[in-house]
Design a protein around this motif. Structure first.
Motif, short mmCIF file in Angstrom:
data_model
loop_
_atom_site.label_atom_id
_atom_site.label_comp_id
_atom_site.label_asym_id
_atom_site.label_seq_id
_atom_site.Cartn_x
_atom_site.Cartn_y
_atom_site.Cartn_z
N ASP B 4 1.07 -1.11 0.03
CA ASP B 4 0.00 0.09 -0.09
C ASP B 4 0.83 1.27 0.08
N ASP B 7 2.47 1.74 -3.22
CA ASP B 7 1.48 2.23 -4.39
C ASP B 7 1.29 3.66 -4.10
N SER B 8 0.92 3.99 -2.76
CA SER B 8 0.72 5.52 -2.52
C SER B 8 1.95 6.67 -2.91
N GLU B 11 1.95 6.94 -6.70
CA GLU B 11 0.90 7.66 -6.97
C GLU B 11 1.15 9.18 -6.74
N SER B 12 1.59 9.36 -5.49
CA SER B 12 2.28 10.73 -5.36
C SER B 12 3.08 11.16 -6.34
N ARG B 15 1.44 12.22 -9.43
CA ARG B 15 0.72 13.38 -9.28
C ARG B 15 1.55 14.89 -9.15
N ARG B 232 -7.23 18.02 0.12
CA ARG B 232 -6.10 17.61 -0.50
C ARG B 232 -5.18 18.77 -0.16
#
Ligand SMILES: Nc1ncnc2c1ncn2[C@@H]1O[C@H](COP(=O)(O)OP(=O)(O)O)[C@@H](O)[C@H]1O
Ligand SMILES: [Mg+2]
Lengths: 273, 254
Positions: B4, B7-8, B11-12, B15, B232
């Protein structure tokens, strides 16, 4: 120019988003000077169709020509040039909420022209007068009813004298009187301003009253087309279901699901999250 | 768990790439946006006016706390005369830019993100696209520039009021000598300290404004999407500001 040449021409358009194919083999020709209705159940991609025509979304394959512009192969600046000759009425008007009704209608003029203030005022007030809302020029969008907001948006959509006017669900959520007003405006603007209009709607009766030609979308393609009369008398099951407002038919009432009884009787209780 | 986390993390990073690309798109439109300065002035005013009162109040309290803590610490070494210097350096180099940036993200940043997100949700941005008006040029760039310009001004105000607050506690209550409070401050605060504060508040201003307009512009076109965008904005801004703060501090102490 030929009065009946297609001004919008979609050929074999394919478009998918989020792993879902919305259109596959879509063909559609819209004739110059006509009011064309595009009907279909919610979620078939009517709004998406308008986004493809205006270049806000790009087709995966196929060609889209709008007033001589190859939309699928145009740059951002070419699309902006094309859109200056188009107007679009969004589902809820999409007025800019931080400026007045007057400034909303004046917005395209201020952005694209250097007209003197006196002329802007004249243009804005005549457009507002034509939708019957000159008296509302000083109001803010939040002070308008749904029908009024849409008429202001209509005034804004025609202020640059477009050739093509697109309407996305112009009747949704309106009372019968407002609906009638919008209906008459669609026809009047189309004929008086020499426009070509595309009206997306699922209100069969309203739209067939003003349309010259109707397209029925289902399952990613055009399943029927013709004049409103031709469609009313069509033997096709899909057309009958849609025009007659029948719950079940070729467009199923049920979203695809496992067998009803098996699921109700399932002991281990399938989870839905 | 680790999966996890990875993954995050990826993703960061993705982004972050998107955000930098968005910054490039904004910067490309800056020249044409500057031709209409009124739009930018309006946004400086908006961002500034929204945050001014909370920044003045917070600056006063932070300065007063500095006055108390600084006095307590310095008098152990018998050097409470250095209170002015300590408070000024602490505020100008560190607390001014950082606390202002956090408050700015919470007040002006969330307002920007929800305003732009709401314009997305109500098709106002699409309507502009349809009127052949680039929403990045017309909506995003003036708001971004407004935030970028307002943030250093707010940080300066925060530091000034903070120094006043430290003086209030140190001189008026703790009876540090007023003359040495001010003269020591004047003698030992260097240009380097001020530069660090200016660089930090400028960088934080860019980061917070960029995050706010990015989150608003890319929010999902729903009520929930607008809510997510504002949350966010605050969280991302806070983490990024603290991270950048470390980098810039290390750079200046090198
Ligand atoms: N950006 C998107 N991502 C995922 N799905 C989308 C997106 N835009 C539209 N869709 C899907 O495409 C379908 C058609 O949408 P739409 O054109 O709005 O339908 P209609 O206007 O006919 O009701 C819907 O099922 C919608 O969920
Ligand atoms: Mg729709």
């Amino acid at each position: 120019m030929n009065a009946t040449s297609p001004i919008i021409d979609l050929r074999d358009v394919r478009y998918s988003v989020g792993g879902r194919t919305i259109f596959d083999g879509l063909d559609m020709q819209v004739l110059r000077g006509q009011v064309t209705a595009v009907m279909g159940p919610s979620g078939t991609g009517k709004t998406t169709l308008l986004r493809l025509i205006t270049g806000q979304a790009t087709a995966d394959s196929g060609s889209i020509d709008v007033a001589g512009v190859a939309v699928t192969r145009s740059s951002r600046s070419q699309l902006y040039a094309m859109r200056q000759r188009m107007g679009m009425l969004f589902q809820n008007g999409a007025l800019l909420t931080d400026i007045s009704v007057f400034e909303n209608v004046a917005f395209p003029l201020r952005e694209h022209t250097r007209l003197p203030e006196r002329l802007i005022r004249h243009l804005v007030l005549t457009k507002l007068q034509s939708v019957g809302l000159r008296g509302a020029a000083g109001l803010m969008p939040a002070e308008l009813s749904g029908g009024m907001a849409r008429r202001v948006a209509l005034a804004r959509a025609i202020v640059m004298d477009p050739q093509i006017l697109l309407y996305d669900e112009p009747f949704v959520g309106l009372d019968p009187i407002s609906m009638g007003v919008i209906l008459r405006l669609i026809r009047r603007f189309n004929d008086a301003l020499g426009l070509t209009s595309i009206v997306v709607s699922h209100d069969v009766h309203e739209i067939t009253a003003v349309a010259d030609r109707v397209f029925l979308l289902s399952g990613g393609r055009v399943v029927a087309q013709g004049t409103p009369l031709e469609l009313r008398d069509s033997p096709s099951d899909v057309v009958k279901q849609f025009v007659g407002g029948l719950a079940d038919g070729p467009v199923p009432f049920h979203y695809p699901a496992p067998d009803y009884f098996e699921e109700l009787l399932a002991r281990d209780g399938g989870r839905f999250a | 768990m680790i999966r996890d986390f990875l993954d995050s993390l990826s993703e960061s990073i993705e982004r972050l790439g998107d955000t930098i690309r968005f910054l490039a798109r904004i910067l490309a439109q800056v020249p044409s946006a500057v031709l209409r300065p009124q739009l930018i002035f309006d946004q400086i005013y908006n961002a500034g006016a929204l945050s001014l009162v909370i920044i003045m109040l917070s600056g006063l309290f932070v300065g007063m706390v500095l006055g108390l803590q600084g006095y307590d610490l310095l008098q152990r070494f018998g050097s409470e005369d250095a209170l002015g210097t300590a408070a000024a350096i602490g505020l100008v180099r560190e607390l001014g830019p950082v606390v202002t940036a956090l408050l700015f993200a919470g007040r002006a940043g969330t307002a920007l993100a929800s305003e732009i997100g709401l314009m997305r949700a109500t098709d106002q941005l699409s309507a502009m696209e349809m009127m052949a008006v680039d929403p990045v040029r017309r909506v995003v760039v003036p708001r971004f520039l407004g935030g970028v310009i307002a943030m250093p001004l707010l940080a300066a105000i925060f530091s000034m009021i903070g120094i006043y607050g430290a003086q209030l506690v140190g001189v008026q209550i703790m009876h540090v000598d007023a003359g040495s409070f001010w003269s020591q401050m004047q003698a030992s605060v260097e240009l380097r300290d001020i530069n660090e504060g200016i660089v930090k508040s400028a960088v934080f201003g860019i980061a917070c404004s960029l995050i706010a307009v990015y989150q608003g512009y890319h929010s999902a076109p729903t009520a929930e999407g607008v809510g997510t965008a504002t949350t966010r904005t605050v969280v991302t801004s806070a983490v990024i500001v603290l991270f950048l703060d470390y980098l810039i501090t290390a750079f200046f102490l090198k």
